[in-house]
Design a protein around this motif. Sequence first.
Motif, short mmCIF file in Angstrom:
data_model
loop_
_atom_site.label_atom_id
_atom_site.label_comp_id
_atom_site.label_asym_id
_atom_site.label_seq_id
_atom_site.Cartn_x
_atom_site.Cartn_y
_atom_site.Cartn_z
N GLU A 148 0.83 -1.21 0.00
CA GLU A 148 0.00 0.00 0.00
C GLU A 148 0.86 1.26 0.00
O GLU A 148 0.56 2.23 -0.69
N TYR A 149 1.94 1.24 0.78
CA TYR A 149 2.81 2.42 0.84
C TYR A 149 3.44 2.68 -0.54
O TYR A 149 3.55 3.83 -0.97
N LYS A 150 3.84 1.63 -1.22
CA LYS A 150 4.42 1.77 -2.55
C LYS A 150 3.44 2.43 -3.51
O LYS A 150 3.82 3.29 -4.33
N ARG A 151 2.17 2.08 -3.41
CA ARG A 151 1.15 2.67 -4.27
C ARG A 151 0.89 4.13 -3.92
O ARG A 151 0.68 4.96 -4.81
N LEU A 152 0.94 4.47 -2.63
CA LEU A 152 0.79 5.87 -2.24
C LEU A 152 1.95 6.71 -2.80
O LEU A 152 1.74 7.83 -3.26
N LEU A 153 3.16 6.17 -2.73
CA LEU A 153 4.31 6.88 -3.28
C LEU A 153 4.15 7.10 -4.78
O LEU A 153 4.44 8.19 -5.30
N TRP A 154 3.72 6.06 -5.49
CA TRP A 154 3.55 6.19 -6.94
C TRP A 154 2.51 7.25 -7.26
O TRP A 154 2.69 8.07 -8.16
N MET A 155 1.40 7.27 -6.52
CA MET A 155 0.35 8.26 -6.78
C MET A 155 0.84 9.67 -6.46
O MET A 155 0.49 10.62 -7.16
N ILE B 99 -1.15 -3.75 -12.50
CA ILE B 99 -2.10 -4.26 -13.50
C ILE B 99 -2.94 -5.38 -12.88
O ILE B 99 -2.42 -6.30 -12.27
N TYR B 100 -4.27 -5.27 -13.08
CA TYR B 100 -5.19 -6.29 -12.57
C TYR B 100 -6.18 -6.70 -13.66
O TYR B 100 -7.34 -6.97 -13.38
N SER B 101 -5.74 -6.73 -14.90
CA SER B 101 -6.70 -6.91 -16.00
C SER B 101 -6.40 -8.14 -16.84
O SER B 101 -6.68 -8.17 -18.02
N LEU C 293 -10.47 -0.37 -19.67
CA LEU C 293 -9.45 -0.20 -18.64
C LEU C 293 -9.35 1.23 -18.15
O LEU C 293 -9.46 2.19 -18.91
N ALA C 294 -9.12 1.36 -16.83
CA ALA C 294 -8.98 2.67 -16.19
C ALA C 294 -8.10 2.50 -14.96
O ALA C 294 -7.80 1.38 -14.53
N PHE C 295 -7.68 3.64 -14.39
CA PHE C 295 -6.96 3.61 -13.12
C PHE C 295 -8.01 3.50 -12.01
O PHE C 295 -8.77 4.42 -11.78
N THR C 296 -8.04 2.35 -11.34
CA THR C 296 -9.13 2.07 -10.41
C THR C 296 -8.65 1.99 -8.96
O THR C 296 -7.47 1.77 -8.68
N HIS C 297 -9.61 2.13 -8.06
CA HIS C 297 -9.32 2.06 -6.63
C HIS C 297 -9.15 0.62 -6.17
O HIS C 297 -8.23 0.30 -5.43
N GLY D 81 -4.46 -0.06 -1.14
CA GLY D 81 -3.59 -1.19 -1.42
C GLY D 81 -3.89 -1.94 -2.69
O GLY D 81 -3.07 -2.75 -3.14
N SER D 82 -5.05 -1.72 -3.30
CA SER D 82 -5.42 -2.46 -4.51
C SER D 82 -5.59 -1.56 -5.73
O SER D 82 -6.19 -1.98 -6.73
N VAL D 83 -5.09 -0.32 -5.67
CA VAL D 83 -5.22 0.55 -6.84
C VAL D 83 -4.46 -0.03 -8.02
O VAL D 83 -3.44 -0.71 -7.86
N GLY D 84 -4.96 0.23 -9.22
CA GLY D 84 -4.28 -0.25 -10.41
C GLY D 84 -5.20 -0.30 -11.61
O GLY D 84 -6.35 0.15 -11.55
N VAL D 85 -4.70 -0.85 -12.68
CA VAL D 85 -5.42 -0.88 -13.95
C VAL D 85 -6.33 -2.10 -14.02
O VAL D 85 -5.88 -3.23 -13.93
N ARG D 86 -7.60 -1.84 -14.17
CA ARG D 86 -8.61 -2.89 -14.38
C ARG D 86 -9.83 -2.22 -15.02
O ARG D 86 -9.81 -1.03 -15.27
N ASP D 87 -10.87 -2.95 -15.27
CA ASP D 87 -12.08 -2.39 -15.87
C ASP D 87 -12.77 -1.44 -14.90
O ASP D 87 -12.90 -1.74 -13.71
#
Length: 225
Positions: free
Chosen positions: A59-66, A135-137, A145-149, A171-177
């Motif tokens: 989750e922290y890694k995703r917060l940093l990326w955002m 990526i979760y797709s 596809l979109a940047f999703t929560h 913690g689950s943000v990423g690319v999916r529908d």
Amino acid sequence: MHTFEIYEEYYDWTPLSSTSDARVHLLEYGGEDPPNVYQPKEPLVAKSYPDDVKSTRREYKRLLWMEMNKVNGVPKPVTLYEEDGAYMFYLALPGIDAGAFLKRQQPGTIISTLRQIGRYLSFLHKQNIDECPFIYSEDSIHTDLAFTHGDFNLSNVIVNENYITGSVDMGSVGVRDRYFDLAVMTLDIRKTLGSEYVQYFYEGYRIKDHFDAQKMEQFVRVVEA
């Protein structure tokens, strides 16, 4: 003094409820002296997955990326502490979770807030996904596809005096529908407020006029599985 010891000594810790397996606390500065650069004056959140250090790092890694990609309306990371477990610290978003907020509101406020939540999600879905590493797709069901929560329910949306300040549990943000997030929130609104309120969330998202009911129910089944 280690980072964690600073937070233990100078901040008051208040446990917060969590819908996940995480241990979450609100930290408010309680030292007698003004905080220095390493001690933010703003309220913080300390979050840890006690039985899963990897989830805390994830989750922290995703917060940093955002933060690096200037995604607004999400928590700003402060630090990650790793020793005998892991704690992530981020600036607290002002307000309370939308689930708790909406349960005590009149219908007019519920409707306007759900429209705002829809607009917020629409904004989040418009983030550029070209360089997103999360990526979760893989499944063929993910076509739009979109940047999703990834866990977009009412408890993870923060409301401050009728305004949406952002969302948490990233913690689950990423690319999916995009319909994955829409389905998660649809189910939560049905359960928490009633099916009659779902349309106002769709109005805010601006999907009402080109809504794919078959696809929605397909993703509802995925989420419920």
